[in-house]
Design an enzyme around this catalytic site. Structure first.
Site, mmCIF file in Angstrom:
data_model
loop_
_atom_site.group_PDB
_atom_site.id
_atom_site.type_symbol
_atom_site.label_atom_id
_atom_site.label_comp_id
_atom_site.label_asym_id
_atom_site.label_seq_id
_atom_site.Cartn_x
_atom_site.Cartn_y
_atom_site.Cartn_z
ATOM 1 N N LYS A 124 24.932 -3.316 74.370
ATOM 2 C CA LYS A 124 24.000 -4.078 74.408
ATOM 3 C C LYS A 124 23.047 -4.129 75.407
ATOM 4 O O LYS A 124 21.674 -4.335 75.577
ATOM 5 C CB LYS A 124 24.168 -5.437 73.950
ATOM 6 N N THR B 253 24.675 -12.018 73.566
ATOM 7 C CA THR B 253 24.579 -11.026 74.238
ATOM 8 C C THR B 253 25.214 -11.619 75.702
ATOM 9 O O THR B 253 24.591 -12.625 76.284
ATOM 10 C CB THR B 253 23.191 -10.576 74.568
ATOM 11 N N LYS C 67 17.337 -12.317 81.635
ATOM 12 C CA LYS C 67 18.889 -12.310 81.483
ATOM 13 C C LYS C 67 19.491 -11.232 81.280
ATOM 14 O O LYS C 67 20.411 -10.742 82.057
ATOM 15 C CB LYS C 67 19.290 -13.526 80.742
#
Length: 330
Positions: free
Chosen positions: A214, A139, A282
């Site tokens: 995502k 990701t 994150k």
């Protein structure tokens, strides 16, 4: 253009893997595999997997169980030991994995580690030559995905980004949703592996689309787990039982797997990591950054990010993302 968009967004049906089928038949019936079945199994591509974290190790394990010849690499080699014991090979560098395998997958923790695996000494890029295939399931932001794609293609390689929606349990059980973008021929080549690792594959078009999708998905997840934390904290301080709150949510329009899975564990203080909080923070940070780039205000996501940052500062980074509840309920 609209017809193309409809086509590429369609989920790719999951197919049975031939080798699994005859292995299961042999195991359950005692039958001997035919020459044709053995030849079909031997035709499987050799597969590399870089990154043996929670997600990478689970996906690599499924590939091994499905009969693929798998070569592993991880920065700390001992993390490869459980899968080495199951027959996987272990290489010293990402470069060695790329040179040895037909197709290489990677799943690292963030953009910095994704770049290091590719551009570092003995990295992926050093092993890329014409026709080599690299699939990054990390990701990251789209700038990172595009930078890696450009470098791989400059040496004649093929690149596909394929981040996944799902955490530890879906990875272990092959129920991930795979968000692929980039070289469509590589998507087709990788599909037998995707069918082992996930329940659906979406092909979203050009490199960067997978990363954006995502981040959208994980932003929504972060906002929802923060909202559940506030709801449980408010209800309990107002004299309600946490179990009753979860039971009511489970009977109405807010019933969802995320709440059903996380809520009871949050009430028990069980934060064994399925998706570490530091990674969720994150991802929501990257989503907020994306909002700034495209001019989309994200006030709720930005507020949720601040709560995740507080949980990170409180030492909850390695716990499950639901440990945000410990900060909210204070």
């Amino acid at each position: 253009a609209s017809g193309r968009r409809a086509q590429v967004l369609a989920p790719v049906p999951r197919k049975p893997t031939p080798r699994n089928a005859w292995r299961r038949s042999v195991r359950e019936t005692g039958a001997v595999a035919t020459k044709g079945q053995r030849e079909e199994a031997m035709a499987k591509p050799t597969v590399g997997y870089l990154g043996m974290g929670i997600m990478g190790s689970a996906m690599a394990n499924r590939l091994i169980d499905a009969g693929f010849d798998v070569t592993l690499w991880n920065r700390t080699t001992e993390r490869c030991d459980p899968l080495k014991a199951k027959g996987a090979k272990v290489a010293d560098t990402p470069q060695a994995v790329v040179e040895a395998c037909d197709i290489v997958f990677a799943c690292t923790s963030d953009p910095e580690s994704a770049r290091k695996v590719v551009f570092g000494e003995g990295g992926v890029l050093a092993g890329i030559s014409a026709g080599k295939k690299y699939v990054d399931m990390s990701t990251v932001d789209e700038e990172c995905a595009i930078e890696i794609a450009t470098a791989i293609k400059s040496k004649g390689g093929l690149f596909l980004e394929a981040p996944v929606s799902g955490s530890k349990a879906p990875a272990v059980n092959g129920q991930l949703v795979i968000l692929a973008a980039g070289d469509e021929s590589l998507r087709n080549d990788a599909q037998p592996c995707f069918d082992v690792m996930g329940k659906k594959t979406f092909f979203l078009g050009e490199v960067g689309a997978g990363a954006r999708m995502k981040l959208v998905v994980n932003m929504v997840m972060a906002v929802n787990i923060e909202a559940l934390s506030e709801g449980l904290a408010l209800g309990q301080k107002a004299g309600l039982k946490g179990s009753d709150i979860m039971a009511v949510l489970d009977e109405g329009a807010l019933k969802c797997p995320l709440y059903s899975l996380k809520g009871p564990k949050m009430l028990e203080g069980d934060y064994a990591p399925n998706f570490p909080l530091k990674h969720q923070q994150k991802d929501i940070r990257l989503a907020v950054d994306l909002g700034q780039k495209v001019g989309q205000p994200l006030p709720v996501a930005a507020a949720a990010n601040e709560v995740f940052k507080a949980a990170l500062a409180a030492g909850q980074g390695d716990a499950d993302m639901s440990a945000i509840f410990e900060v909210v309920k204070r």
